[in-house]
Design a protein around this motif. Structure first.
Motif, PDB file in Angstrom:
ATOM      1  N   THR A  14     -60.876  17.157 -57.634  1.00 30.74           N
ATOM      2  CA  THR A  14     -60.360  15.812 -57.398  1.00 30.74           C
ATOM      3  C   THR A  14     -59.438  15.457 -58.563  1.00 30.74           C
ATOM      4  O   THR A  14     -59.506  16.070 -59.638  1.00 30.74           O
ATOM      5  CB  THR A  14     -61.494  14.776 -57.332  1.00 30.74           C
ATOM      6  OG1 THR A  14     -62.108  14.693 -58.622  1.00 30.74           O
ATOM      7  CG2 THR A  14     -62.507  15.121 -56.259  1.00 30.74           C
ATOM      8  N   PRO A  15     -58.584  14.450 -58.393  1.00 30.86           N
ATOM      9  CA  PRO A  15     -57.753  14.018 -59.522  1.00 30.86           C
ATOM     10  C   PRO A  15     -58.587  13.617 -60.749  1.00 30.86           C
ATOM     11  O   PRO A  15     -58.207  13.935 -61.878  1.00 30.86           O
ATOM     12  CB  PRO A  15     -56.977  12.831 -58.951  1.00 30.86           C
ATOM     13  CG  PRO A  15     -56.845  13.175 -57.493  1.00 30.86           C
ATOM     14  CD  PRO A  15     -58.166  13.796 -57.144  1.00 30.86           C
ATOM     15  N   ALA A  16     -59.719  12.994 -60.550  1.00 31.66           N
ATOM     16  CA  ALA A  16     -60.579  12.607 -61.673  1.00 31.66           C
ATOM     17  C   ALA A  16     -61.124  13.839 -62.388  1.00 31.66           C
ATOM     18  O   ALA A  16     -61.173  13.892 -63.625  1.00 31.66           O
ATOM     19  CB  ALA A  16     -61.719  11.715 -61.191  1.00 31.66           C
ATOM     20  N   GLU A  17     -61.527  14.843 -61.624  1.00 27.17           N
ATOM     21  CA  GLU A  17     -62.032  16.082 -62.221  1.00 27.17           C
ATOM     22  C   GLU A  17     -60.910  16.834 -62.941  1.00 27.17           C
ATOM     23  O   GLU A  17     -61.112  17.384 -64.020  1.00 27.17           O
ATOM     24  CB  GLU A  17     -62.658  16.969 -61.148  1.00 27.17           C
ATOM     25  CG  GLU A  17     -63.927  16.392 -60.569  1.00 27.17           C
ATOM     26  CD  GLU A  17     -64.377  17.087 -59.296  1.00 27.17           C
ATOM     27  OE1 GLU A  17     -65.587  16.993 -58.995  1.00 27.17           O
ATOM     28  OE2 GLU A  17     -63.546  17.714 -58.598  1.00 27.17           O
ATOM     29  N   ALA A  19     -58.361  15.494 -64.319  1.00 34.47           N
ATOM     30  CA  ALA A  19     -58.099  14.752 -65.557  1.00 34.47           C
ATOM     31  C   ALA A  19     -59.048  15.199 -66.663  1.00 34.47           C
ATOM     32  O   ALA A  19     -58.634  15.387 -67.814  1.00 34.47           O
ATOM     33  CB  ALA A  19     -58.226  13.252 -65.308  1.00 34.47           C
ATOM     34  N   LYS A  20     -60.299  15.414 -66.326  1.00 31.71           N
ATOM     35  CA  LYS A  20     -61.269  15.881 -67.323  1.00 31.71           C
ATOM     36  C   LYS A  20     -60.934  17.289 -67.792  1.00 31.71           C
ATOM     37  O   LYS A  20     -61.007  17.599 -68.983  1.00 31.71           O
ATOM     38  CB  LYS A  20     -62.683  15.838 -66.757  1.00 31.71           C
ATOM     39  CG  LYS A  20     -63.233  14.452 -66.620  1.00 31.71           C
ATOM     40  CD  LYS A  20     -64.648  14.464 -66.084  1.00 31.71           C
ATOM     41  CE  LYS A  20     -65.164  13.046 -65.908  1.00 31.71           C
ATOM     42  NZ  LYS A  20     -66.512  13.023 -65.357  1.00 31.71           N
ATOM     43  N   SER A  25     -55.609  11.237 -68.666  1.00 30.29           N
ATOM     44  CA  SER A  25     -56.176  10.122 -67.912  1.00 30.29           C
ATOM     45  C   SER A  25     -55.980  10.396 -66.418  1.00 30.29           C
ATOM     46  O   SER A  25     -55.110  11.178 -66.020  1.00 30.29           O
ATOM     47  CB  SER A  25     -55.498   8.804 -68.289  1.00 30.29           C
ATOM     48  OG  SER A  25     -54.174   8.770 -67.795  1.00 30.29           O
ATOM     49  N   ARG A  26     -56.779   9.730 -65.617  1.00 25.02           N
ATOM     50  CA  ARG A  26     -56.649   9.870 -64.168  1.00 25.02           C
ATOM     51  C   ARG A  26     -55.279   9.378 -63.707  1.00 25.02           C
ATOM     52  O   ARG A  26     -54.651   9.964 -62.829  1.00 25.02           O
ATOM     53  CB  ARG A  26     -57.766   9.082 -63.487  1.00 25.02           C
ATOM     54  CG  ARG A  26     -58.051   9.532 -62.073  1.00 25.02           C
ATOM     55  CD  ARG A  26     -59.185   8.740 -61.516  1.00 25.02           C
ATOM     56  NE  ARG A  26     -58.786   7.340 -61.489  1.00 25.02           N
ATOM     57  CZ  ARG A  26     -59.049   6.492 -60.508  1.00 25.02           C
ATOM     58  NH1 ARG A  26     -59.789   6.871 -59.508  1.00 25.02           N
ATOM     59  NH2 ARG A  26     -58.625   5.260 -60.544  1.00 25.02           N
ATOM     60  N   SER A  27     -54.791   8.309 -64.330  1.00 24.04           N
ATOM     61  CA  SER A  27     -53.468   7.770 -63.985  1.00 24.04           C
ATOM     62  C   SER A  27     -52.367   8.790 -64.248  1.00 24.04           C
ATOM     63  O   SER A  27     -51.423   8.912 -63.460  1.00 24.04           O
ATOM     64  CB  SER A  27     -53.184   6.497 -64.784  1.00 24.04           C
ATOM     65  OG  SER A  27     -54.091   5.496 -64.442  1.00 24.04           O
ATOM     66  N   TYR A  30     -52.323  11.295 -61.414  1.00 21.18           N
ATOM     67  CA  TYR A  30     -51.664  10.746 -60.221  1.00 21.18           C
ATOM     68  C   TYR A  30     -50.155  10.681 -60.416  1.00 21.18           C
ATOM     69  O   TYR A  30     -49.385  10.962 -59.483  1.00 21.18           O
ATOM     70  CB  TYR A  30     -52.227   9.369 -59.874  1.00 21.18           C
ATOM     71  CG  TYR A  30     -53.514   9.448 -59.093  1.00 21.18           C
ATOM     72  CD1 TYR A  30     -53.521   9.863 -57.768  1.00 21.18           C
ATOM     73  CD2 TYR A  30     -54.723   9.111 -59.680  1.00 21.18           C
ATOM     74  CE1 TYR A  30     -54.699   9.943 -57.041  1.00 21.18           C
ATOM     75  CE2 TYR A  30     -55.912   9.181 -58.964  1.00 21.18           C
ATOM     76  CZ  TYR A  30     -55.887   9.602 -57.644  1.00 21.18           C
ATOM     77  OH  TYR A  30     -57.061   9.679 -56.930  1.00 21.18           O
TER      78      TYR A  30
END
Length: 66
Positions: A14-17, A19-20, A25-27, A30
């Motif tokens: 996922t985008p959140a994963e 990012a980690k 950052s998640r932004s 994206y």
């Protein structure tokens, strides 16, 4: 200096994963996706980033020299 990421446990993130994994950052993830710098796949409304794309992007980053 190029740093290769360790072998993934999964193929899609996922985008959140993502990012980690990239320490962004998640932004930022994206924004990279929207700019076409970080390709992704879409299934319905869900966006996922392939491990190979994360590795490719990380390898393409150039270190800053001071």
């Amino acid at each position: 200096m190029s740093q290769v990421l360790t072998q993934p446990t999964r193929l899609l993130y996922t985008p959140a994963e993502a990012a980690k994994v990239l320490s962004f950052s998640r932004s930022t993830i994206y924004n990279l996706m929207a700019a076409g710098a970080l390709p992704y796949v879409k299934h319905g409304r869900a966006r996922r980033i392939r491990w190979t794309e994360l590795e490719r992007y990380a390898s393409s980053l150039e270190p800053l020299t001071g």
